[in-house]
Design a protein around this motif. Structure first.
Motif, mmCIF file in Angstrom:
data_model
loop_
_atom_site.group_PDB
_atom_site.id
_atom_site.type_symbol
_atom_site.label_atom_id
_atom_site.label_comp_id
_atom_site.label_asym_id
_atom_site.label_seq_id
_atom_site.Cartn_x
_atom_site.Cartn_y
_atom_site.Cartn_z
ATOM 1 N N VAL A 188 0.864 -1.183 0.000
ATOM 2 C CA VAL A 188 0.000 0.000 0.000
ATOM 3 C C VAL A 188 0.899 1.230 0.000
ATOM 4 C CG1 VAL A 188 -1.618 1.388 1.368
ATOM 5 C CG2 VAL A 188 -1.970 -1.073 1.141
ATOM 6 N N TYR A 189 0.584 2.184 -0.881
ATOM 7 C CA TYR A 189 1.253 3.487 -0.894
ATOM 8 C C TYR A 189 0.180 4.541 -0.644
ATOM 9 C CZ TYR A 189 3.327 7.786 -2.779
ATOM 10 O OH TYR A 189 3.777 9.079 -2.952
ATOM 11 N N SER A 206 -6.577 -0.474 5.101
ATOM 12 C CA SER A 206 -5.375 -0.744 4.322
ATOM 13 C C SER A 206 -4.774 -2.090 4.709
ATOM 14 C CB SER A 206 -4.350 0.374 4.532
ATOM 15 O OG SER A 206 -4.849 1.612 4.078
ATOM 16 N N LEU A 207 -4.717 -2.377 5.996
ATOM 17 C CA LEU A 207 -4.169 -3.650 6.461
ATOM 18 C C LEU A 207 -4.967 -4.834 5.929
ATOM 19 C CD1 LEU A 207 -3.235 -2.951 10.185
ATOM 20 C CD2 LEU A 207 -1.676 -3.703 8.387
ATOM 21 N N VAL A 232 6.194 0.193 6.918
ATOM 22 C CA VAL A 232 6.001 -0.892 7.859
ATOM 23 C C VAL A 232 5.674 -2.170 7.105
ATOM 24 C CG1 VAL A 232 5.155 0.651 9.680
ATOM 25 C CG2 VAL A 232 3.512 -0.454 8.166
ATOM 26 N N ARG A 233 5.869 -3.292 7.808
ATOM 27 C CA ARG A 233 5.510 -4.599 7.283
ATOM 28 C C ARG A 233 4.274 -5.099 8.036
ATOM 29 N NH1 ARG A 233 8.469 -7.411 4.083
ATOM 30 N NH2 ARG A 233 10.370 -6.268 4.675
ATOM 31 N N ASN A 234 3.341 -5.675 7.310
ATOM 32 C CA ASN A 234 2.105 -6.179 7.905
ATOM 33 C C ASN A 234 2.411 -7.418 8.745
ATOM 34 O OD1 ASN A 234 -0.482 -6.844 8.584
ATOM 35 N ND2 ASN A 234 -1.136 -7.433 6.535
ATOM 36 N N LEU A 266 3.952 -4.727 2.525
ATOM 37 C CA LEU A 266 4.469 -3.441 2.969
ATOM 38 C C LEU A 266 3.419 -2.341 2.880
ATOM 39 C CD1 LEU A 266 7.959 -3.532 1.192
ATOM 40 C CD2 LEU A 266 7.513 -3.874 3.639
ATOM 41 N N LEU A 267 3.503 -1.386 3.798
ATOM 42 C CA LEU A 267 2.650 -0.204 3.787
ATOM 43 C C LEU A 267 3.518 1.031 3.967
ATOM 44 C CD1 LEU A 267 1.105 -2.545 5.775
ATOM 45 C CD2 LEU A 267 -0.775 -0.960 5.338
#
Length: 208
Positions: free
Chosen positions: A98-99, A119-120, A204-206, A128-129
């Motif tokens: 996600v951007y 988003s998550l 960040v990483r989910n 990745l976010l």
């Protein structure tokens, strides 16, 4: 909020010009290094930043403003744009990343949490976010009426949340922080004007 953006996009067109944010290229480089092949862009506007991610990635953009979507259809035919709110999941499948550029600070606390949660739910485990938002070091911080801690109506009928480093990390608690930082963004309008903002970003990483 949708009325505000509809009015702006209808009256001003490509409000921030055609050049993408440098943050999009930065995010893309990190995404590709991690094997990302699909990207979701919540609050995609008219596609100023979505173009950056293809053809290497399959790109989806969520946008609430009908006026922006009309511009996007002409500007970026390579992205699949979805009409709807970024506060709710819009995809039926998960993506690799996600951007989200300068959307998070537009909401009060409850809706900021909804945006991150939506988003998550749309990014795969381990995906990745990348989010950018107004920094508490920006000159607008503290201007106008305080609506919530850190959130100010800094212009008439326009408010934003200004993030400290700790505040931004707290919003993404439970995820693995890969990198954070800050930068100054200069936006050029079609009318020739320019504005500078101090932004923070978080990658960040989910998953913990």
């Amino acid at each position: 909020m949708s009325k505000y953006w509809n009015r702006r996009f209808a009256g001003e067109g490509m409000i921030w010009g055609s050049e993408p944010s440098p943050s999009a290229a930065w995010a893309k480089s990190h995404f590709l290094d991690a094997g990302v092949r699909s990207v979701l862009v919540p609050g995609a506007g008219y596609g100023r930043n979505t173009k950056v991610f293809h053809p290497e990635c399959e790109v989806y953009g969520i946008e609430l403003s009908e006026s922006a979507l009309k511009l996007a259809a002409e500007w970026d035919s390579g992205t699949a744009f979805i009409a709807g709110s970024a506060l709710e999941p819009q995809l039926e499948h998960q993506v690799d990343a996600v951007y989200c550029y300068d959307v998070l600070h537009l909401f009060l606390a409850a809706d900021r949490a909804r945006l991150i949660e939506a988003s998550l739910r749309q990014v795969r485990p381990g995906g990745l976010l990348y989010f950018t938002s107004f920094s508490d070091e920006d000159p607008h911080n503290g201007c106008g009426e305080m609506l919530e801690p850190g959130t100010y109506e800094y212009k008439k009928d326009k408010y934003a949340h200004f993030f400290s480093e700790a505040d931004l990390r707290t919003h993404f608690a439970g995820m693995t922080v890969v990198e954070t930082g800050s930068f100054t963004e200069s936006l050029q309008s079609p009318q020739g004007g320019s504005h500078e903002y101090i932004l923070r970003f978080i990658l960040v990483r989910n998953g913990a």
